[in-house]
Structures are given as C-alpha cells and as structure tokens.
Write a protein that holds these residues in place. Structure first.
Motif, PDB file in Angstrom:
ATOM      1  N   TYR A  28      42.709  35.832  32.428  1.00 27.17           N
ATOM      2  CA  TYR A  28      42.546  36.184  33.844  1.00 27.17           C
ATOM      3  C   TYR A  28      43.706  37.031  34.338  1.00 27.17           C
ATOM      4  CZ  TYR A  28      38.203  33.801  34.775  1.00 27.17           C
ATOM      5  OH  TYR A  28      36.871  33.457  34.772  1.00 27.17           O
ATOM      6  N   SER A  29      44.897  36.807  33.798  1.00 32.55           N
ATOM      7  CA  SER A  29      46.020  37.674  34.137  1.00 32.55           C
ATOM      8  C   SER A  29      45.734  39.099  33.675  1.00 32.55           C
ATOM      9  CB  SER A  29      47.290  37.135  33.475  1.00 32.55           C
ATOM     10  OG  SER A  29      48.382  37.999  33.722  1.00 32.55           O
ATOM     11  N   ALA A  30      45.209  39.230  32.465  1.00 32.31           N
ATOM     12  CA  ALA A  30      44.851  40.546  31.944  1.00 32.31           C
ATOM     13  C   ALA A  30      43.716  41.167  32.753  1.00 32.31           C
ATOM     14  CB  ALA A  30      44.453  40.436  30.475  1.00 32.31           C
ATOM     15  N   ALA A  31      42.750  40.341  33.178  1.00 31.14           N
ATOM     16  CA  ALA A  31      41.615  40.848  33.957  1.00 31.14           C
ATOM     17  C   ALA A  31      42.071  41.408  35.296  1.00 31.14           C
ATOM     18  CB  ALA A  31      40.595  39.743  34.173  1.00 31.14           C
ATOM     19  N   ALA A  32      43.058  40.761  35.924  1.00 31.99           N
ATOM     20  CA  ALA A  32      43.571  41.251  37.202  1.00 31.99           C
ATOM     21  C   ALA A  32      44.155  42.652  37.039  1.00 31.99           C
ATOM     22  CB  ALA A  32      44.626  40.289  37.744  1.00 31.99           C
ATOM     23  N   SER A  33      44.932  42.844  35.989  1.00 29.56           N
ATOM     24  CA  SER A  33      45.519  44.158  35.733  1.00 29.56           C
ATOM     25  C   SER A  33      44.437  45.188  35.418  1.00 29.56           C
ATOM     26  CB  SER A  33      46.507  44.068  34.568  1.00 29.56           C
ATOM     27  OG  SER A  33      47.578  43.197  34.882  1.00 29.56           O
TER      28      SER A  33
ATOM     29  N   LEU B  88      35.190  35.804  43.946  1.00 32.80           N
ATOM     30  CA  LEU B  88      36.167  34.805  43.517  1.00 32.80           C
ATOM     31  C   LEU B  88      35.897  34.440  42.068  1.00 32.80           C
ATOM     32  CD1 LEU B  88      36.374  34.396  46.719  1.00 32.80           C
ATOM     33  CD2 LEU B  88      37.223  32.130  46.134  1.00 32.80           C
ATOM     34  N   ASP B  89      36.861  34.742  41.226  1.00 34.58           N
ATOM     35  CA  ASP B  89      36.797  34.376  39.818  1.00 34.58           C
ATOM     36  C   ASP B  89      38.046  33.579  39.486  1.00 34.58           C
ATOM     37  OD1 ASP B  89      34.454  36.134  38.526  1.00 34.58           O
ATOM     38  OD2 ASP B  89      35.516  37.389  39.969  1.00 34.58           O
TER      39      ASP B  89
ATOM     40  N   ALA C 211      34.926  39.844  36.836  1.00 30.45           N
ATOM     41  CA  ALA C 211      36.130  39.340  36.163  1.00 30.45           C
ATOM     42  C   ALA C 211      35.805  38.177  35.234  1.00 30.45           C
ATOM     43  CB  ALA C 211      37.181  38.924  37.192  1.00 30.45           C
ATOM     44  N   SER C 212      34.869  37.329  35.640  1.00 30.21           N
ATOM     45  CA  SER C 212      34.470  36.210  34.779  1.00 30.21           C
ATOM     46  C   SER C 212      33.838  36.721  33.491  1.00 30.21           C
ATOM     47  CB  SER C 212      33.490  35.298  35.518  1.00 30.21           C
ATOM     48  OG  SER C 212      34.146  34.581  36.545  1.00 30.21           O
ATOM     49  N   SER C 213      33.081  37.807  33.585  1.00 39.50           N
ATOM     50  CA  SER C 213      32.482  38.386  32.377  1.00 39.50           C
ATOM     51  C   SER C 213      33.560  38.933  31.451  1.00 39.50           C
ATOM     52  CB  SER C 213      31.495  39.496  32.749  1.00 39.50           C
ATOM     53  OG  SER C 213      30.328  38.958  33.324  1.00 39.50           O
ATOM     54  N   TYR C 214      34.555  39.620  32.026  1.00 38.26           N
ATOM     55  CA  TYR C 214      35.644  40.128  31.195  1.00 38.26           C
ATOM     56  C   TYR C 214      36.304  39.002  30.403  1.00 38.26           C
ATOM     57  CZ  TYR C 214      35.558  44.610  33.701  1.00 38.26           C
ATOM     58  OH  TYR C 214      35.192  45.827  34.226  1.00 38.26           O
TER      59      TYR C 214
END
Length: 219
Positions: free
Chosen positions: A165-170, A13-14, A99-102
C-alpha cells in the motif's frame, strides 16, 4: 461542479485489512451529510453478480482470472452507480477501488503492468485515501474479526500489505491522481480519521483548479 450546482467528487478508501476501511466509510457518510454535502457511499466488489463472484470465490478464481473479474465489476460499477451519482452532483465514497487491485492482484502473482492495463480506462479518484496500520495491530484485528478471504490472516500477510500500500500510494501519485492521502490508523480513533478525511474533502472541493473559469469541469 455538476448536478445543479452541487459539488461532485469521487473519494476512494483503500488499505490494509484491519485498518478500518469499512467502518470509516460508514462513519464518513453521515459526517459529510452533517456538513451539508450530498453523499453516496458504495463498495467494491459490489453486490451485483460480478462482484459477488469476485468477493466469494477467491479460492476458485485466482491471478489473472480474478483480476479480470474485479476489473469487470469495477467498470460495471462505474457505469451503473458511480457515474450517475456524480452526475447528480454527489460526493461518492467508495470502499475499495483501484489501489486495492494494485495490491491484492500483485500479491496474487499478477504483474503490475497487467493490472494497470485492466484498469487504465477506469475513472481516477479525485481523492484517493489509503489507510495503513502497524502490521502486528492489523493482524490482531483480523484474527479477532476473522479473515474475509485468502489474502488475509497472519503477520506476514499484514507486512506484505503494508509495503504494497505504501508503494501503491506513490504509484497513484506518479499516475497523476489529483490527491492521495495516506493515514496511519494505528493510534488514531476512527472518528479522528473521519474528521481528517472530511477536512481534506472540503479542501479538495475548495481548490480553484477544480473549476477552471467557473465552468464546472471535473479535476
């Protein structure tokens, strides 16, 4: 499926500060146990030495040095806690992961390629959950509870996180993460969020492709 026939899954969970990650993890563990699953909850940065350095010294360590600390803590976390619990056939739910690191390391000026290289050997989650919320709502929640580090605070920080975070999801999807679930918590009770995640976990475990030829291979 390993660990004596029990299902194993790494769920991460991020998401944005103020989106409800930690509370969601706290509620999700008991909810899954009530569904009959064996569950271990954990968090990053960890409470070990490396994690404490990363968590409490964001003003001292920045950019690449902080990114390296976070990655080192992650690999130690995988070796000493996450992998052993997965081997025991448990669902591991982790509050913050790759994802948090990204997001946070890029916000700290670290190129994505550097962050990606640091984390390239880390286990990919079986289900990556990203929690987002309206930036104004997120900023208000952070203001009420207090910022935890220099990455949090103010509407501009929340807007930046929302976009990242939107970019990280993709990006996670393009990297081949088996399942990515983005949930907007702006107008949802966290118990609804928990139920949504729990159902997605149940669906993920039921996917025939997770266990080809019934030999218990991980996705």
């Amino acid at each position: 499926m390993i660990g004596g026939g029990h299902p194993s899954l790494l769920v991460t969970l991020d998401g944005m500060a103020g989106a409800g990650k930690t509370t969601t993890v706290r509620l999700l563990g008991p909810h899954l146990r009530n569904m009959g699953y064996r569950v271990h909850t954990t968090a990053e940065p960890t409470s070990d030495m490396l994690g404490e350095l990363a968590r409490h010294n964001t003003d001292l360590y920045r950019a690449e040095s902080l990114a390296c600390l976070v990655a080192a803590d992650r690999y130690h976390h995988l070796e000493t806690e996450i992998e052993p619990h997965l081997q025991e056939g448990e669902i591991v739910v982790c509050d913050r992961y790759i994802a948090s690191s990204y997001v946070l390391q890029q916000l700290d000026g670290v190129p994505l390629a550097f962050v990606d290289a640091l984390n390239s050997r880390a286990r990919r989650p079986d289900l990556a959950v990203l929690l987002v919320t309206d930036p104004a709502v997120a900023a208000s929640r952070v203001a009420v509870r207090g910022a935890h580090d220099r990455f949090q605070g103010g509407i501009s920080a929340s807007k930046a996180e929302a976009g990242m975070y939107s970019a990280a999801a993709s990006y996670l999807s393009r990297l081949g993460t088996p399942a990515v679930l983005v949930i907007d918590t702006t107008n949802q009770e966290l118990r609804q969020v928990v139920e949504t995640i729990a159902q997605r976990i149940a669906d993920r475990l039921a996917e025939p492709s997770r266990y080809p030829n019934d030999q218990g291979a991980n996705a």
